[in-house]
Design a protein around this motif. Structure first.
Motif, PDB file in Angstrom:
ATOM      1  N   ALA A 238      60.438  31.750 114.666  1.00  0.00           N
ATOM      2  CA  ALA A 238      61.249  32.753 115.375  1.00  0.00           C
ATOM      3  C   ALA A 238      62.611  32.913 114.711  1.00  0.00           C
ATOM      4  O   ALA A 238      63.107  34.042 114.541  1.00  0.00           O
ATOM      5  CB  ALA A 238      61.409  32.348 116.836  1.00  0.00           C
ATOM      6  N   ALA A 239      63.219  31.797 114.309  1.00  0.00           N
ATOM      7  CA  ALA A 239      64.546  31.868 113.686  1.00  0.00           C
ATOM      8  C   ALA A 239      64.490  32.639 112.369  1.00  0.00           C
ATOM      9  O   ALA A 239      65.341  33.483 112.090  1.00  0.00           O
ATOM     10  CB  ALA A 239      65.088  30.454 113.451  1.00  0.00           C
ATOM     11  N   ALA A 240      63.450  32.367 111.565  1.00  0.00           N
ATOM     12  CA  ALA A 240      63.332  33.069 110.288  1.00  0.00           C
ATOM     13  C   ALA A 240      63.039  34.551 110.516  1.00  0.00           C
ATOM     14  O   ALA A 240      63.542  35.420 109.796  1.00  0.00           O
ATOM     15  CB  ALA A 240      62.233  32.436 109.439  1.00  0.00           C
ATOM     16  N   ALA A 241      62.240  34.852 111.525  1.00  0.00           N
ATOM     17  CA  ALA A 241      61.928  36.251 111.830  1.00  0.00           C
ATOM     18  C   ALA A 241      63.195  37.009 112.196  1.00  0.00           C
ATOM     19  O   ALA A 241      63.464  38.101 111.682  1.00  0.00           O
ATOM     20  CB  ALA A 241      60.916  36.338 112.974  1.00  0.00           C
ATOM     21  N   LEU A 242      64.007  36.406 113.078  1.00  0.00           N
ATOM     22  CA  LEU A 242      65.225  37.089 113.513  1.00  0.00           C
ATOM     23  C   LEU A 242      66.238  37.187 112.375  1.00  0.00           C
ATOM     24  O   LEU A 242      66.959  38.181 112.263  1.00  0.00           O
ATOM     25  CB  LEU A 242      65.825  36.368 114.726  1.00  0.00           C
ATOM     26  CG  LEU A 242      65.014  36.615 116.009  1.00  0.00           C
ATOM     27  CD1 LEU A 242      65.358  35.591 117.088  1.00  0.00           C
ATOM     28  CD2 LEU A 242      65.270  38.031 116.525  1.00  0.00           C
ATOM     29  N   TRP A 243      66.263  36.173 111.518  1.00  0.00           N
ATOM     30  CA  TRP A 243      67.161  36.268 110.359  1.00  0.00           C
ATOM     31  C   TRP A 243      66.683  37.327 109.378  1.00  0.00           C
ATOM     32  O   TRP A 243      67.491  37.955 108.685  1.00  0.00           O
ATOM     33  CB  TRP A 243      67.324  34.910 109.676  1.00  0.00           C
ATOM     34  CG  TRP A 243      68.584  34.249 110.133  1.00  0.00           C
ATOM     35  CD1 TRP A 243      68.710  33.288 111.091  1.00  0.00           C
ATOM     36  CD2 TRP A 243      69.905  34.538 109.681  1.00  0.00           C
ATOM     37  NE1 TRP A 243      70.035  32.965 111.270  1.00  0.00           N
ATOM     38  CE2 TRP A 243      70.791  33.712 110.417  1.00  0.00           C
ATOM     39  CE3 TRP A 243      70.445  35.419 108.738  1.00  0.00           C
ATOM     40  CZ2 TRP A 243      72.172  33.735 110.228  1.00  0.00           C
ATOM     41  CZ3 TRP A 243      71.825  35.445 108.545  1.00  0.00           C
ATOM     42  CH2 TRP A 243      72.665  34.618 109.289  1.00  0.00           C
ATOM     43  N   ALA A 244      65.378  37.545 109.306  1.00  0.00           N
ATOM     44  CA  ALA A 244      64.867  38.631 108.459  1.00  0.00           C
ATOM     45  C   ALA A 244      65.340  39.976 109.004  1.00  0.00           C
ATOM     46  O   ALA A 244      65.725  40.875 108.253  1.00  0.00           O
ATOM     47  CB  ALA A 244      63.344  38.582 108.394  1.00  0.00           C
ATOM     48  N   ALA A 245      65.352  40.099 110.331  1.00  0.00           N
ATOM     49  CA  ALA A 245      65.851  41.334 110.950  1.00  0.00           C
ATOM     50  C   ALA A 245      67.348  41.500 110.669  1.00  0.00           C
ATOM     51  O   ALA A 245      67.821  42.592 110.349  1.00  0.00           O
ATOM     52  CB  ALA A 245      65.593  41.307 112.455  1.00  0.00           C
ATOM     53  N   ILE A 246      68.098  40.394 110.769  1.00  0.00           N
ATOM     54  CA  ILE A 246      69.528  40.442 110.427  1.00  0.00           C
ATOM     55  C   ILE A 246      69.681  40.883 108.964  1.00  0.00           C
ATOM     56  O   ILE A 246      70.539  41.702 108.633  1.00  0.00           O
ATOM     57  CB  ILE A 246      70.200  39.066 110.647  1.00  0.00           C
ATOM     58  CG1 ILE A 246      70.259  38.748 112.140  1.00  0.00           C
ATOM     59  CG2 ILE A 246      71.601  39.027 110.021  1.00  0.00           C
ATOM     60  CD1 ILE A 246      70.852  37.376 112.468  1.00  0.00           C
ATOM     61  N   GLY A 247      68.809  40.351 108.107  1.00  0.00           N
ATOM     62  CA  GLY A 247      68.854  40.700 106.689  1.00  0.00           C
ATOM     63  C   GLY A 247      68.678  42.199 106.465  1.00  0.00           C
ATOM     64  O   GLY A 247      69.385  42.795 105.648  1.00  0.00           O
ATOM     65  N   VAL A 248      67.755  42.811 107.187  1.00  0.00           N
ATOM     66  CA  VAL A 248      67.559  44.259 107.053  1.00  0.00           C
ATOM     67  C   VAL A 248      68.846  44.985 107.443  1.00  0.00           C
ATOM     68  O   VAL A 248      69.314  45.891 106.743  1.00  0.00           O
ATOM     69  CB  VAL A 248      66.385  44.761 107.927  1.00  0.00           C
ATOM     70  CG1 VAL A 248      66.272  46.281 107.853  1.00  0.00           C
ATOM     71  CG2 VAL A 248      65.070  44.121 107.503  1.00  0.00           C
ATOM     72  N   GLY A 249      69.435  44.547 108.553  1.00  0.00           N
ATOM     73  CA  GLY A 249      70.666  45.186 109.022  1.00  0.00           C
ATOM     74  C   GLY A 249      71.809  45.038 108.024  1.00  0.00           C
ATOM     75  O   GLY A 249      72.501  46.006 107.697  1.00  0.00           O
ATOM     76  N   ILE A 250      71.984  43.823 107.503  1.00  0.00           N
ATOM     77  CA  ILE A 250      73.049  43.581 106.523  1.00  0.00           C
ATOM     78  C   ILE A 250      72.758  44.361 105.237  1.00  0.00           C
ATOM     79  O   ILE A 250      73.650  44.971 104.638  1.00  0.00           O
ATOM     80  CB  ILE A 250      73.186  42.066 106.218  1.00  0.00           C
ATOM     81  CG1 ILE A 250      73.569  41.290 107.487  1.00  0.00           C
ATOM     82  CG2 ILE A 250      74.199  41.820 105.101  1.00  0.00           C
ATOM     83  CD1 ILE A 250      74.924  41.627 108.044  1.00  0.00           C
TER      84      ILE A 250
END
Lengths: 215, 249
Positions: free
Chosen positions: B150-162
């Motif tokens: 879950a943490a990696a998934a949400l960080w991937a979403a943050i990555g898209v945003g950044i």
């Protein structure tokens, strides 16, 4: 700037470097936002068209791909996005004569092959209108000849082509009409039949219209 | 929407970038876990807390590589020009970003699960080989795997945003890595009471593990999850605004 393109014809979009050809195409396709006003194609904003890729196909740059992806997979990624089956991918690969190289990564393609892959992507949605920005850049004489044949055939099916260029000779042989722009303004719109004397008078017209204002 | 999502998932499967990220992650996680279980004194490896710190390294790397996957999904297209055909096929930019977020949530979860699975597998095997008793419970292991994913998934979403916000490939990648490895670590080291609320530490809270000495400061998983979702929403929001405004030349 408003212009009409006749179905079944190829129109040249001419002007000096920096005249605004590329910007006009990008405005029409919604990639660039106008500072004022609206850019409409088929009477609507590109993004407002229903399934735009099935109405307008465009190639803006010679190499808009992920170099690590194969030609076939590049087209498949686009086919998925516009909801077109993979059978059509093989069709357009045949049209642009890339079937044998389709499994190779784009990185290994020559500039001419990249141009053709871009064209294949534009043809994917079987569009009525094709917008090509300097499509002959990097093509050898044989490639230019091939492109001409393809565009003629496309137009013969009652579809429309707009092809931008700053090289008159490249365009003069294939177009039915020309639009000339300079400094973001449309300065002439002519049928080739109006320009008696062929290339010579297109060149005269072009030089007259684009040079006068620049001095 | 589903068409665009399918396209984005297909893109992920057909580029070498994804394969490169997975390989780099596997090598790094394996090397770091090996180093820890071999080199740490037995004293530091006994007990639940000490072992969780090591086993949780998989989540740290899952978050780093998840964020890179997310950022690259959009910055690479901007860099190589693929963004143009992408936007011609789907001129609604918000939908393109949304599809990338969803595709990266899926791929990021897979990365995180894989990373944590390697860490747990190698870590437990290493401890057993040294004759150290494995202290975490089955529930701890389950949380490491599920929370890590879950943490990696949400960080991937943050990555898209950044990525969508910064647009520059190298800039976005470096920002994310520097944030996770240096800025957060520093803040957590200096002021753990504040640091635990940061997005990296919130991700660690999901897995229930963190490398730092301050693992005891971890938030409860539910709070970590809420914060992570909020951070992801912020980053995606910034990415949507930027993407909608910018010209694609």
């Amino acid at each position: 700037m408003t212009f009409d393109l006749e179905p079944g014809t190829i129109t040249g979009f001419l002007g000096p470097n920096g005249a605004g050809k590329s910007t006009t195409l990008r405005l029409l396709l919604g990639l660039v936002r106008p500072t004022s006003g609206d850019a409409l194609v088929f009477g609507r904003r590109y993004a407002g068209l229903d399934q735009p890729a099935r109405r307008v196909g465009a190639v803006l740059e010679a190499s808009d791909f992920d170099p690590g992806r194969s030609g076939r997979n590049h087209l498949r990624a686009l086919a998925l996005a516009i909801d077109i089956d993979f059978g059509r991918v093989e069709e357009v690969l045949d049209i642009v004569d890339l079937g044998d190289a389709a499994h190779r990564r784009v990185k290994t393609y020559s500039l001419g092959m990249r141009q053709r892959l871009g064209l294949a992507g534009a043809l994917l949605g079987d569009p009525e209108l094709l917008l090509l920005d300097e499509p002959a850049n990097g093509l050898d004489p044989e490639g230019v000849h091939w492109l001409r044949g393809l565009l003629r055939q496309f137009a013969k099916q009652g579809r429309t082509v707009l092809i931008s260029s700053h090289v008159l000779a490249e365009v003069a042989q294939v177009v039915d009409a020309v639009l000339i722009i300079d400094r973001g303004r449309l300065v002439a719109s002519r049928e080739m039949t109006e320009l008696t004397g062929g290339d010579r008078s297109l060149e005269d017209l072009y030089l007259e219209l684009t040079a006068k204002e620049r001095v | 929407m589903t068409a665009q999502l399918r396209s984005e998932l297909f893109k992920q499967r057909t580029t070498r970038t994804t394969l490169g990220l997975v390989l780099a992650m596997v090598v790094l996680v394996a090397a770091v876990i090996l180093l820890h279980v071999v080199a740490l004194p037995t004293q530091g490896l006994t007990g639940r807390q000490g072992q969780l710190k090591v086993l949780g390294l998989g989540t740290t790397f899952g978050m780093i590589f998840g964020s890179l996957l997310g950022a690259l999904s959009i910055t690479t297209e901007i860099r190589n020009g693929m963004i143009r055909p992408t936007l011609l096929a789907m001129p609604n930019r918000s939908r393109v970003v949304a599809a990338k977020v969803m595709a990266c949530l899926i791929a990021g979860a897979a990365l995180g699960l894989f990373s944590e699975a390697i860490a747990v597998g190698m870590g437990a095997a290493g401890l057993a080989a040294r004759g150290i008793q494995i202290a975490p419970s089955v529930g701890d292991f389950a949380q490491l795997l599920v929370g890590g994913a879950a943490a990696a998934a949400l960080w991937a979403a943050i990555g898209v945003g950044i990525g969508a916000t910064l647009r520059n490939q190298v800039g976005a990648a470096i920002s994310l890595v520097v944030w996770l490895l240096f800025i957060e670590m520093t803040v957590i080291g200096v002021a753990p009471a504040v640091g635990k609320f940061l997005p990296g530490a919130s991700g660690g809270a999901l897995a229930g593990a963190m490398l730092q000495e301050t693992a005891t400061y971890l938030l409860v998983p539910a709070v970590g999850a809420l914060l992570m979702v909020a951070y992801a929403a912020l980053a995606i929001g910034a990415g949507l605004v930027t993407t909608a405004r910018r010209d694609i030349n």
